[in-house]
Design a protein around this motif. Sequence first.
Motif, PDB file in Angstrom:
ATOM      1  N   ARG A   6     -14.770   9.218  15.047  1.00 57.35           N
ATOM      2  CA  ARG A   6     -15.159   9.842  13.776  1.00 57.35           C
ATOM      3  C   ARG A   6     -14.003  10.648  13.197  1.00 57.35           C
ATOM      4  NH1 ARG A   6     -19.931  11.020  16.810  1.00 57.35           N
ATOM      5  NH2 ARG A   6     -19.321  13.216  17.015  1.00 57.35           N
ATOM      6  N   ILE A   7     -13.353  11.430  14.054  1.00 58.44           N
ATOM      7  CA  ILE A   7     -12.234  12.257  13.595  1.00 58.44           C
ATOM      8  C   ILE A   7     -11.076  11.376  13.139  1.00 58.44           C
ATOM      9  CG2 ILE A   7     -10.484  13.923  14.335  1.00 58.44           C
ATOM     10  CD1 ILE A   7     -12.603  15.139  16.178  1.00 58.44           C
ATOM     11  N   ARG A   8     -10.791  10.327  13.893  1.00 59.32           N
ATOM     12  CA  ARG A   8      -9.687   9.431  13.538  1.00 59.32           C
ATOM     13  C   ARG A   8      -9.949   8.760  12.200  1.00 59.32           C
ATOM     14  NH1 ARG A   8      -8.623   4.353  17.342  1.00 59.32           N
ATOM     15  NH2 ARG A   8     -10.673   3.868  16.451  1.00 59.32           N
ATOM     16  N   ALA A   9     -11.179   8.314  11.971  1.00 56.37           N
ATOM     17  CA  ALA A   9     -11.516   7.649  10.713  1.00 56.37           C
ATOM     18  C   ALA A   9     -11.378   8.611   9.534  1.00 56.37           C
ATOM     19  CB  ALA A   9     -12.943   7.091  10.782  1.00 56.37           C
ATOM     20  N   GLU A  10     -11.854   9.843   9.706  1.00 55.06           N
ATOM     21  CA  GLU A  10     -11.756  10.828   8.632  1.00 55.06           C
ATOM     22  C   GLU A  10     -10.299  11.208   8.377  1.00 55.06           C
ATOM     23  OE1 GLU A  10     -12.646  13.296   5.579  1.00 55.06           O
ATOM     24  OE2 GLU A  10     -14.012  11.919   6.607  1.00 55.06           O
ATOM     25  N   ALA A  11      -9.519  11.363   9.434  1.00 54.80           N
ATOM     26  CA  ALA A  11      -8.101  11.713   9.277  1.00 54.80           C
ATOM     27  C   ALA A  11      -7.347  10.593   8.568  1.00 54.80           C
ATOM     28  CB  ALA A  11      -7.478  11.995  10.642  1.00 54.80           C
ATOM     29  N   ARG A  12      -7.659   9.351   8.934  1.00 51.82           N
ATOM     30  CA  ARG A  12      -6.993   8.212   8.296  1.00 51.82           C
ATOM     31  C   ARG A  12      -7.328   8.159   6.812  1.00 51.82           C
ATOM     32  NH1 ARG A  12      -7.934   2.665  11.268  1.00 51.82           N
ATOM     33  NH2 ARG A  12      -6.728   3.831  12.826  1.00 51.82           N
ATOM     34  N   ALA A  13      -8.576   8.426   6.469  1.00 48.63           N
ATOM     35  CA  ALA A  13      -8.983   8.411   5.063  1.00 48.63           C
ATOM     36  C   ALA A  13      -8.293   9.527   4.287  1.00 48.63           C
ATOM     37  CB  ALA A  13     -10.504   8.557   4.960  1.00 48.63           C
ATOM     38  N   ASP A  14      -8.184  10.713   4.898  1.00 51.51           N
ATOM     39  CA  ASP A  14      -7.535  11.839   4.220  1.00 51.51           C
ATOM     40  C   ASP A  14      -6.044  11.586   4.049  1.00 51.51           C
ATOM     41  OD1 ASP A  14      -7.589  14.537   3.109  1.00 51.51           O
ATOM     42  OD2 ASP A  14      -6.444  15.101   4.882  1.00 51.51           O
ATOM     43  N   TRP A  15      -5.412  10.978   5.046  1.00 45.67           N
ATOM     44  CA  TRP A  15      -3.982  10.666   4.947  1.00 45.67           C
ATOM     45  C   TRP A  15      -3.728   9.660   3.821  1.00 45.67           C
ATOM     46  CZ3 TRP A  15       0.557  12.463   6.428  1.00 45.67           C
ATOM     47  CH2 TRP A  15       1.675  11.625   6.357  1.00 45.67           C
ATOM     48  N   SER A  16      -4.574   8.646   3.733  1.00 49.59           N
ATOM     49  CA  SER A  16      -4.434   7.659   2.663  1.00 49.59           C
ATOM     50  C   SER A  16      -4.654   8.304   1.301  1.00 49.59           C
ATOM     51  CB  SER A  16      -5.440   6.518   2.864  1.00 49.59           C
ATOM     52  OG  SER A  16      -5.199   5.845   4.086  1.00 49.59           O
ATOM     53  N   SER A  17      -5.611   9.222   1.226  1.00 49.47           N
ATOM     54  CA  SER A  17      -5.877   9.927  -0.025  1.00 49.47           C
ATOM     55  C   SER A  17      -4.674  10.764  -0.441  1.00 49.47           C
ATOM     56  CB  SER A  17      -7.109  10.818   0.136  1.00 49.47           C
ATOM     57  OG  SER A  17      -7.341  11.586  -1.025  1.00 49.47           O
TER      58      SER A  17
END
Length: 257
Positions: A6-17
């Motif tokens: 969950r944390i990895r998915a959210e971090a990846r989305a924030d980095w892409s944003s």
Amino acid sequence: MSRYARIRAEARADWSSFLRRRTAVFFTFFFPIILIVIFGALVRTDPTGEGLFAEPPGYYVPGYLATVVLFTPLSRLGSEVARHREGSRFEKLATTPLSKTEWLFAQTVVNTAIIGIASLLILVLVLALTGAEMVFSPLLVAYVVVGSVCFCGFGAMLGSYTDSRDGAVAASNTIALPLLFLSETFVTLEQLPGWFAPLVNLSPLTYFARGVRAATYPGAETPAIAGVDPAIANLLILAAVAVVAFAFGARSIPHTD
């Protein structure tokens, strides 16, 4: 889905944003560069030993690093939390397995990565443009990480308690700018009024600046704390503040708004 996933998915989305916002990327790295060019390369150290920049260039390395350790998480987390509140995204988040603490942790991971890259760029520029003398210590990495966590927590609180995204950005700048110059970064204690000097100890950024200076600047005269090496003692104090700030930051994030 596991907590790590969950944390990895959210971090990846924030980095892409973050990468999609080219203006944010530009100014995240542009502001400290301008600061170094103006104060480090153009103003330089006062040869008479008086004035604002009277210390050797190596003394101000913590100040340059503080620009990204302080401004980046306060402005990014403050505006991000406010943006989620305005879009009722936390209400949607409450229906998913991702907790507020996990969300803030993912945001902190991304901000720490951004700050780490910016800090490396700053060190290269400082050495190239100012000729600063410094010692490379593993503690420098620890200070950047702990400082990022600390101010991410404060940024989350700012975004939670201000009434809009613009308000969060304005509040972060209003708080960060005085702290940047009144936390033993660019202005020494001797240059401050006697009555104000004790208040410097209330700023978390002070312990970042003192610790980084003790760890990297050969001419540092940072006093020990309770007999503990100042590079270690200031890191422990900053870490304690970071834990409290992160906990309050996660608690302040609303489930709904």
